[in-house]
Design a protein around this motif. Structure first.
Motif, PDB file in Angstrom:
ATOM      1  N   GLN A  43       0.821  -1.192   0.000  1.00  7.46           N
ATOM      2  CA  GLN A  43       0.000   0.000   0.000  1.00  7.46           C
ATOM      3  C   GLN A  43       0.858   1.246   0.000  1.00  7.46           C
ATOM      4  O   GLN A  43       1.967   1.255   0.523  1.00  7.46           O
ATOM      5  N   LEU A  44       0.300   2.319  -0.581  1.00  6.18           N
ATOM      6  CA  LEU A  44       0.944   3.615  -0.498  1.00  6.18           C
ATOM      7  C   LEU A  44       0.633   4.208   0.862  1.00  6.18           C
ATOM      8  O   LEU A  44      -0.504   4.156   1.328  1.00  6.18           O
ATOM      9  N   SER A  45       1.624   4.793   1.490  1.00  8.26           N
ATOM     10  CA  SER A  45       1.417   5.373   2.807  1.00  8.26           C
ATOM     11  C   SER A  45       2.260   6.629   2.952  1.00  8.26           C
ATOM     12  O   SER A  45       3.082   6.946   2.089  1.00  8.26           O
ATOM     13  N   GLY A  46       2.044   7.326   4.050  1.00 10.81           N
ATOM     14  CA  GLY A  46       2.789   8.548   4.296  1.00 10.81           C
ATOM     15  C   GLY A  46       2.002   9.768   3.878  1.00 10.81           C
ATOM     16  O   GLY A  46       0.771   9.758   3.816  1.00 10.81           O
ATOM     17  N   GLU A  47       2.722  10.860   3.581  1.00 15.56           N
ATOM     18  CA  GLU A  47       2.108  12.125   3.208  1.00 15.56           C
ATOM     19  C   GLU A  47       2.628  12.556   1.837  1.00 15.56           C
ATOM     20  O   GLU A  47       3.824  12.474   1.567  1.00 15.56           O
ATOM     21  N   LEU A  48       1.718  13.001   0.987  1.00 18.83           N
ATOM     22  CA  LEU A  48       2.076  13.412  -0.365  1.00 18.83           C
ATOM     23  C   LEU A  48       1.889  14.919  -0.482  1.00 18.83           C
ATOM     24  O   LEU A  48       0.816  15.453  -0.205  1.00 18.83           O
ATOM     25  N   HIS A  71      -6.268   4.957  -1.763  1.00 13.97           N
ATOM     26  CA  HIS A  71      -5.099   4.634  -0.946  1.00 13.97           C
ATOM     27  C   HIS A  71      -5.303   5.182   0.465  1.00 13.97           C
ATOM     28  O   HIS A  71      -4.745   6.227   0.831  1.00 13.97           O
ATOM     29  N   PRO A  72      -6.114   4.519   1.283  1.00 13.02           N
ATOM     30  CA  PRO A  72      -6.506   5.066   2.588  1.00 13.02           C
ATOM     31  C   PRO A  72      -5.358   5.240   3.571  1.00 13.02           C
ATOM     32  O   PRO A  72      -5.506   5.960   4.560  1.00 13.02           O
ATOM     33  N   SER A  73      -4.214   4.608   3.331  1.00 10.04           N
ATOM     34  CA  SER A  73      -3.081   4.783   4.229  1.00 10.04           C
ATOM     35  C   SER A  73      -2.221   5.990   3.847  1.00 10.04           C
ATOM     36  O   SER A  73      -1.237   6.298   4.503  1.00 10.04           O
ATOM     37  N   LEU A  74      -2.610   6.671   2.763  1.00 12.74           N
ATOM     38  CA  LEU A  74      -1.867   7.822   2.278  1.00 12.74           C
ATOM     39  C   LEU A  74      -2.658   9.104   2.523  1.00 12.74           C
ATOM     40  O   LEU A  74      -3.860   9.154   2.291  1.00 12.74           O
ATOM     41  N   GLU A  75      -1.975  10.142   2.975  1.00 13.30           N
ATOM     42  CA  GLU A  75      -2.607  11.455   3.156  1.00 13.30           C
ATOM     43  C   GLU A  75      -2.032  12.430   2.134  1.00 13.30           C
ATOM     44  O   GLU A  75      -0.828  12.636   2.072  1.00 13.30           O
ATOM     45  N   VAL A  92      12.762  25.198  -6.884  1.00 15.19           N
ATOM     46  CA  VAL A  92      14.184  25.339  -7.185  1.00 15.19           C
ATOM     47  C   VAL A  92      14.957  25.768  -5.936  1.00 15.19           C
ATOM     48  O   VAL A  92      16.116  25.378  -5.740  1.00 15.19           O
ATOM     49  N   GLU A  93      14.298  26.542  -5.085  1.00 16.18           N
ATOM     50  CA  GLU A  93      14.966  27.018  -3.866  1.00 16.18           C
ATOM     51  C   GLU A  93      14.917  26.005  -2.723  1.00 16.18           C
ATOM     52  O   GLU A  93      15.388  26.294  -1.623  1.00 16.18           O
ATOM     53  N   GLY A  94      14.321  24.825  -2.975  1.00 19.66           N
ATOM     54  CA  GLY A  94      14.412  23.758  -1.992  1.00 19.66           C
ATOM     55  C   GLY A  94      13.139  23.357  -1.289  1.00 19.66           C
ATOM     56  O   GLY A  94      13.190  22.586  -0.320  1.00 19.66           O
ATOM     57  N   ALA A  95      11.974  23.832  -1.736  1.00 19.77           N
ATOM     58  CA  ALA A  95      10.716  23.427  -1.106  1.00 19.77           C
ATOM     59  C   ALA A  95      10.557  21.913  -1.192  1.00 19.77           C
ATOM     60  O   ALA A  95      10.851  21.300  -2.225  1.00 19.77           O
ATOM     61  N   ALA A  96      10.099  21.297  -0.096  1.00 22.89           N
ATOM     62  CA  ALA A  96       9.921  19.845  -0.048  1.00 22.89           C
ATOM     63  C   ALA A  96       8.590  19.481  -0.699  1.00 22.89           C
ATOM     64  O   ALA A  96       7.526  19.574  -0.077  1.00 22.89           O
ATOM     65  N   VAL A  97       8.644  19.086  -1.952  1.00 25.27           N
ATOM     66  CA  VAL A  97       7.441  18.803  -2.742  1.00 25.27           C
ATOM     67  C   VAL A  97       7.640  17.488  -3.480  1.00 25.27           C
ATOM     68  O   VAL A  97       8.741  17.179  -3.936  1.00 25.27           O
ATOM     69  N   ASP A  98       6.553  16.724  -3.613  1.00 29.92           N
ATOM     70  CA  ASP A  98       6.624  15.437  -4.307  1.00 29.92           C
ATOM     71  C   ASP A  98       6.190  15.533  -5.770  1.00 29.92           C
ATOM     72  O   ASP A  98       6.741  14.844  -6.633  1.00 29.92           O
ATOM     73  N   VAL A  99       5.165  16.364  -6.045  1.00 32.30           N
ATOM     74  CA  VAL A  99       4.591  16.456  -7.389  1.00 32.30           C
ATOM     75  C   VAL A  99       4.402  17.927  -7.747  1.00 32.30           C
ATOM     76  O   VAL A  99       3.993  18.736  -6.907  1.00 32.30           O
ATOM     77  N   ALA A 234      12.354  14.697  -8.563  1.00 37.76           N
ATOM     78  CA  ALA A 234      13.484  13.820  -8.241  1.00 37.76           C
ATOM     79  C   ALA A 234      13.800  13.822  -6.758  1.00 37.76           C
ATOM     80  O   ALA A 234      14.357  12.857  -6.237  1.00 37.76           O
ATOM     81  N   THR A 235      13.436  14.895  -6.068  1.00 42.52           N
ATOM     82  CA  THR A 235      13.724  15.014  -4.641  1.00 42.52           C
ATOM     83  C   THR A 235      12.569  14.516  -3.763  1.00 42.52           C
ATOM     84  O   THR A 235      12.603  14.688  -2.543  1.00 42.52           O
ATOM     85  N   SER A 236      11.566  13.910  -4.362  1.00 40.00           N
ATOM     86  CA  SER A 236      10.396  13.459  -3.602  1.00 40.00           C
ATOM     87  C   SER A 236      10.792  12.499  -2.485  1.00 40.00           C
ATOM     88  O   SER A 236      11.587  11.580  -2.679  1.00 40.00           O
ATOM     89  N   ALA A 237      10.190  12.717  -1.314  1.00 39.66           N
ATOM     90  CA  ALA A 237      10.416  11.812  -0.180  1.00 39.66           C
ATOM     91  C   ALA A 237       9.526  10.585  -0.279  1.00 39.66           C
ATOM     92  O   ALA A 237       9.714   9.615   0.459  1.00 39.66           O
ATOM     93  N   HIS A 238       8.551  10.598  -1.202  1.00 42.08           N
ATOM     94  CA  HIS A 238       7.617   9.482  -1.378  1.00 42.08           C
ATOM     95  C   HIS A 238       7.475   9.185  -2.867  1.00 42.08           C
ATOM     96  O   HIS A 238       6.420   9.447  -3.470  1.00 42.08           O
ATOM     97  N   PRO A 239       8.540   8.673  -3.492  1.00 40.93           N
ATOM     98  CA  PRO A 239       8.544   8.519  -4.956  1.00 40.93           C
ATOM     99  C   PRO A 239       7.463   7.597  -5.498  1.00 40.93           C
ATOM    100  O   PRO A 239       6.911   7.857  -6.567  1.00 40.93           O
ATOM    101  N   ALA A 240       7.135   6.518  -4.779  1.00 41.56           N
ATOM    102  CA  ALA A 240       6.101   5.609  -5.274  1.00 41.56           C
ATOM    103  C   ALA A 240       4.747   6.300  -5.301  1.00 41.56           C
ATOM    104  O   ALA A 240       3.989   6.199  -6.275  1.00 41.56           O
TER     105      ALA A 240
END
Length: 266
Positions: A43-48, A71-75, A92-99, A234-240
């Motif tokens: 399952q996908l989990s964590g925060e997106l 994906h109920p385990s994902l927020e 570009v300045e470093g914001a933590a973003v997945d998509v 590329a810097t995503s903490a939750h690539p899947a």
């Protein structure tokens, strides 16, 4: 003879079990997008975290809700909406973003050039509309009226995709607009026109349809088309999860949601 029969039965049982294991391992993502986990039970989990162009707000809020239901385990965290150029700068300045979903391809290219994304995919298109407050109190009849200094005109800043598209549309019509304010994103233009702070503005057709605004038909809008790309960073903490959301937006269900909000096919 008995020993041979027992051996054959045992071999058949082993083959049957192997067949079951193979079938379980070949199950595909029920989203039909091909990017989510392929093994049942994973399952996908964590925060997106998602950044998206302001014009995508209605559609992406709906897509995020549908994706979480699958994906109920994902927020999916509250999506960051703003002008695409503002969001690209933050990434570009470093914001933590997945998509990241941009309202045009040149803005997305800034993120690619920074080495933070690879091969963004187009997922929607949009065009512009000339809008006025309900009832069109200033009597705006076309693009040429935006050159009237007596009218209050608002446009997106040229640095953001809706602003660049507005300039392209006005240039093609040979109109030099007298602009009272340039806004950071299309939502701000919609707000000023809807509240009567402005007599006219150029916004995306999707925003015009979602707001209580009058639309003035003008030629040339079909020739100025913004293509919206999306990418898992590329810097995503939750690539899947990021890849799965991108695939969901491109899936048949995702495209139905976008079409319902007025976006064109990519």
């Amino acid at each position: 003879m008995r020993a041979a029969r027992a051996l054959l039965l045992g071999l058949a049982a082993v083959l049957a079990l192997a067949g079951c294991a193979s079938t379980a391992g070949s199950d595909v993502d029920p989203d039909g997008a091909g990017a989510a986990p392929s093994v049942i039970g994973e399952q996908l989990s964590g925060e997106l975290s998602i950044f998206a162009a302001a014009s995508l707000q209605g559609a992406f809020d709906e897509l995020a809700t549908a994706f979480e239901a699958r994906h109920p385990s994902l927020e999916v965290l509250p999506i960051g909406y703003d002008g695409s150029s503002t969001l690209a700068t933050q990434i570009v300045e470093g914001a933590a973003v997945d998509v990241f979903a941009s309202a045009d391809e040149p803005t997305m290219q800034r993120v690619v050039d920074a080495g933070l994304a690879d091969a963004p995919a187009p997922f929607a298109t949009n065009t512009l509309a000339l809008v006025t407050p309900p009832g069109n109190p200033a009597g705006v009849a076309g693009l040429a009226d935006l050159a009237d200094p007596d009218l209050i005109v608002v446009l997106c800043d040229v640095a953001v995709p809706c602003g660049a598209a507005s300039i392209a549309l006005l240039d093609a019509a040979g109109v030099t607009a007298v602009v009272d304010s340039h806004e950071q994103n299309v939502t701000a233009v919609v707000t000023k026109v809807a509240t009567g702070e402005a007599d006219a503005g150029l916004v995306y057709v999707t925003d015009a349809a979602a707001a209580d605004l009058d639309t003035v038909a003008v030629p040339g809008t079909a020739d100025v088309v913004n293509r919206y790309p999306i990418v898992d960073l590329a810097t995503s903490a939750h690539p899947a999860a990021a890849a799965a959301f991108v695939a969901f937006v491109q899936s048949a269900e995702g495209q139905r949601v976008l079409a319902a909000h007025g976006f064109g096919a990519p």
